[in-house]
Design an enzyme around this catalytic site. Structure first.
Site, PDB file in Angstrom:
ATOM      1  N   HIS A 105      76.001   4.546  10.076  1.00  0.00           N
ATOM      2  CA  HIS A 105      76.135   5.213   8.772  1.00  0.00           C
ATOM      3  C   HIS A 105      77.012   4.399   7.843  1.00  0.00           C
ATOM      4  O   HIS A 105      77.914   3.683   8.275  1.00  0.00           O
ATOM      5  CB  HIS A 105      76.698   6.629   8.916  1.00  0.00           C
ATOM      6  N   HIS A 107      79.537   4.998   4.558  1.00  0.00           N
ATOM      7  CA  HIS A 107      80.289   5.931   3.726  1.00  0.00           C
ATOM      8  C   HIS A 107      80.204   5.463   2.274  1.00  0.00           C
ATOM      9  O   HIS A 107      80.372   4.263   1.996  1.00  0.00           O
ATOM     10  CB  HIS A 107      81.771   5.927   4.100  1.00  0.00           C
TER      11      HIS A 107
HETATM   12  P1  5GP Z   1      82.989   7.341  11.264  1.00  0.00           P
HETATM   13  O1  5GP Z   1      84.411   7.486  11.686  1.00  0.00           O
HETATM   14  O2  5GP Z   1      82.121   7.396  12.494  1.00  0.00           O
HETATM   15  O3  5GP Z   1      82.720   6.195  10.384  1.00  0.00           O
HETATM   16  O4  5GP Z   1      82.708   8.576  10.342  1.00  0.00           O
HETATM   17  C1  5GP Z   1      82.130   9.758  10.717  1.00  0.00           C
HETATM   18  C2  5GP Z   1      82.204  10.650   9.503  1.00  0.00           C
HETATM   19  O5  5GP Z   1      81.428  11.785   9.781  1.00  0.00           O
HETATM   20  C3  5GP Z   1      83.616  11.137   9.157  1.00  0.00           C
HETATM   21  O6  5GP Z   1      83.926  10.782   7.823  1.00  0.00           O
HETATM   22  C4  5GP Z   1      83.539  12.641   9.356  1.00  0.00           C
HETATM   23  O7  5GP Z   1      84.265  13.338   8.376  1.00  0.00           O
HETATM   24  C5  5GP Z   1      82.060  12.915   9.255  1.00  0.00           C
HETATM   25  N1  5GP Z   1      81.604  14.027  10.074  1.00  0.00           N
HETATM   26  C6  5GP Z   1      82.021  14.388  11.303  1.00  0.00           C
HETATM   27  N2  5GP Z   1      81.328  15.455  11.751  1.00  0.00           N
HETATM   28  C7  5GP Z   1      80.446  15.766  10.773  1.00  0.00           C
HETATM   29  C8  5GP Z   1      79.440  16.778  10.648  1.00  0.00           C
HETATM   30  O8  5GP Z   1      79.231  17.625  11.517  1.00  0.00           O
HETATM   31  N3  5GP Z   1      78.713  16.783   9.500  1.00  0.00           N
HETATM   32  C9  5GP Z   1      78.920  15.876   8.499  1.00  0.00           C
HETATM   33  N4  5GP Z   1      78.167  15.983   7.417  1.00  0.00           N
HETATM   34  N5  5GP Z   1      79.860  14.914   8.573  1.00  0.00           N
HETATM   35  C10 5GP Z   1      80.609  14.861   9.707  1.00  0.00           C
END
Ligand code: 5GP
Length: 143
Positions: A105, A107
């Site tokens: 993903h 951001h």
């Molecule tokens: P990472 O740390 O893997 O780059 O980011 C994961 C992102 O997913 C975080 O910014 C977190 O806030 C978001 N996130 C975690 N759980 C959920 C969820 O159930 N739904 C959505 N829409 N975002 C989520």
């Protein structure tokens, strides 16, 4: 391929299969974009490919060119919708980098002069606020 295998039970895999809800902003054959539930700034959204990969390290290179135009489209729309001064695009790979959900993903985060980001994976936002923020971006995309 070295490294850990993709786990289809990750949260974004569940969102893609419709097993858990999301505040959807945009979808096409290859990508889905939705609001981050713990936004680091109002309008923080995520762009994911529909095909599974853990992160950029194991992604099919053919998938990447499909993602970036969507990241750009939504970066522009979020900047306008939230009257932001700039946009931060972040992409984490593996725990050492800060990755917490193991489906690739990007951001897309609206930024304002002099305003630091809220913590990564910090506080859960109210669902009504997320829905309204998704609508703001959808409204710009529709124009
Ligand atoms: P990472 O740390 O893997 O780059 O980011 C994961 C992102 O997913 C975080 O910014 C977190 O806030 C978001 N996130 C975690 N759980 C959920 C969820 O159930 N739904 C959505 N829409 N975002 C989520």
């Amino acid at each position: 391929m070295s490294g850990q295998a993709y786990d289809p039970n990750n949260i974004f895999g569940k969102i893609l299969r419709g097993e858990i809800p999301c505040h959807r902003i945009y979808e096409d054959d290859d990508t889905l974009a939705f609001m981050d539930v713990m936004p680091q700034s109002p309008g923080h959204l995520l762009v994911i490919p529909k095909v599974p990969s853990r992160n950029i390290l194991d992604a099919d290179p053919a998938v990447l060119p499909k993602l970036i135009p969507v990241v750009q489209k939504l970066a522009k729309a979020a900047k306008e919708a939230f009257e932001a001064d700039g946009i931060t695009v972040i992409q984490f790979n593996e725990p050492a980098s800060g990755q917490t959900v193991y489906h690739l993903h990007f951001h897309v985060i609206p930024r304002y002069e002099g305003l630091p980001l809220k913590p990564h994976s910090g506080q859960m936002e109210d669902g009504n606020v997320l829905a309204a923020n998704a609508e703001k971006i959808i409204g710009i995309l529709g124009n």
